[in-house]
Scaffold this active site. Structure first.
Site, mmCIF file in Angstrom:
data_model
loop_
_atom_site.group_PDB
_atom_site.id
_atom_site.type_symbol
_atom_site.label_atom_id
_atom_site.label_comp_id
_atom_site.label_asym_id
_atom_site.label_seq_id
_atom_site.Cartn_x
_atom_site.Cartn_y
_atom_site.Cartn_z
ATOM 1 N N ASP A 36 -11.671 -70.837 -19.720
ATOM 2 C CA ASP A 36 -12.371 -72.118 -19.826
ATOM 3 C C ASP A 36 -13.502 -72.206 -18.814
ATOM 4 O O ASP A 36 -14.611 -72.664 -19.128
ATOM 5 C CB ASP A 36 -11.406 -73.293 -19.687
ATOM 6 C CG ASP A 36 -10.613 -73.298 -18.399
ATOM 7 O OD1 ASP A 36 -10.458 -72.236 -17.761
ATOM 8 O OD2 ASP A 36 -10.105 -74.377 -18.016
ATOM 9 N N GLU A 54 -12.712 -72.886 -12.303
ATOM 10 C CA GLU A 54 -12.983 -74.102 -13.062
ATOM 11 C C GLU A 54 -13.760 -75.109 -12.230
ATOM 12 O O GLU A 54 -14.675 -75.771 -12.728
ATOM 13 C CB GLU A 54 -11.680 -74.748 -13.549
ATOM 14 C CG GLU A 54 -10.948 -73.949 -14.607
ATOM 15 C CD GLU A 54 -9.785 -73.176 -14.005
ATOM 16 O OE1 GLU A 54 -8.748 -73.079 -14.659
ATOM 17 O OE2 GLU A 54 -9.940 -72.684 -12.861
#
Length: 332
Positions: A129, A68
């Site tokens: 994500d 991330e």
């Protein structure tokens, strides 16, 4: 199984994402001098990015790196028109998190110092994500900087996300799993994170798909993400994690007891950053208005919310406040 403890990775980029949104609204990335005119990016890079283009999370043991962190940094570098650092970040991510080939592997989630003293991948389960943001950043970098290899790589990653990180669940449809492994305890049950799939990114990946089938699969997830955000937060407060079971609907995740905190705060940011023309903007912002009402009443967003009752605990930091500003600014 990876749980919801990745608080630093979730919170680290909220303020800078807000700066990025403002920058995109006022300037064309192609017209900006490289890495000039955005002090927030210079400060972020100087503080968190090491010499090897590794984003270091100082809140973790020995300064670990997450996919991330790398993904957000790629996006920030794109907005800053920092092509050289974008390429270095991409190269480090590919070499260290994807076994040297992002065409063949989604990036591992966690990298750092192992128990035996060596450095490398600690958890090879990807984080969806991060994968979405990497695919998005590559496709936008290809468009803005006219680099075809970025487009090809972004499309390959997007296709791999569809194959490895999405699943069709009865009564819900196609949905993004948080990772390929560990989030489907039964064939009809999934554990989901509402903050993982910004609708903006889903729309962009649908537009950049290489086939009609892929386009349809990305578009289908827009609807399921809306349902996840709204139906998974019936009192208007988004949980970090939620469980969906076919035939039963959404229910509270037992591990996190319905708490909304460092993960969930991003859901309000994504809703606030939706374009005014987006057909889902009004319904999402209306559904999430209770968080704004609590914030207006107390002066700061709560650090944690019991999403079952709406009661807040503590005060969120500056990143929490920044994440709510786009929604607050859109109020009549």
């Amino acid at each position: 199984m990876r749980l919801a403890s990745r608080s630093a990775a979730a919170a680290l980029g909220a303020g800078l994402l807000l700066h990025a949104a403002a920058g995109l609204a006022t300037a064309d990335c192609r017209s900006r001098p490289a890495a000039v005119g955005w002090p927030a990016w210079d400060s972020f890079a100087g503080t968190f990015i090491g010499d090897g283009a590794r984003v270091i999370d100082p809140s973790t043991p020995n300064g670990r790196t997450t996919s991330e962190g790398q993904a957000y940094a790629l996006f920030f570098a794109l907005v800053a028109n920092d092509r050289a650092r974008f390429e270095r970040l991409l190269r480090w991510t590919e070499d260290n998190l994807a076994a040297g080939d992002l065409r063949a592997h989604l990036p591992a989630w966690l990298w750092g110092k192992r128990d035996d003293g060596s450095w490398g991948v600690i958890d090879d389960n990807p984080a969806s994500d991060a994968d979405l943001w990497i695919a998005y950043a590559l496709q936008e970098a290809a468009r803005l900087w006219d680099i075809p290899r970025y487009a090809a790589l972004g499309q390959l990653i997007a296709e791999r996300i569809l194959r490895e990180e999405t699943v069709v669940v009865g009564g819900l449809g196609r949905v993004l799993l948080p990772a390929p492994k560990g989030f489907m305890p039964a064939t009809d049950t999934v554990r989901l994170n509402p903050s993982y799939a910004p609708i903006q990114l889903l729309r962009r990946l649908a537009a950049g798909s290489i086939s009609a089938e892929s386009t349809a699969q990305w578009r289908a997830q827009i609807g399921t993400t809306r349902r996840l955000t709204i139906e998974g937060a019936p009192r208007g407060f988004v949980p970090d994690w939620v469980v969906y079971q076919a035939g039963q609907g959404f229910r509270t995740d037992a591990d996190t007891a319905g708490v909304g905190s460092f993960n969930a705060i991003r859901s309000y940011l994504w809703a606030g950053m939706l374009a005014p023309s987006d057909p889902l903007r009004a319904s999402l912002q209306r559904a999430l208005a209770p968080m704004l009402q609590v914030t207006a009443r107390t002066g700061t967003p709560p650090k944690q919310v019991d999403t079952r009752t709406g009661s807040g605990i503590g005060s969120g930091d500056a990143g929490f406040s920044a994440a709510l500003l786009p929604m607050l600014s859109s109020l009549p």
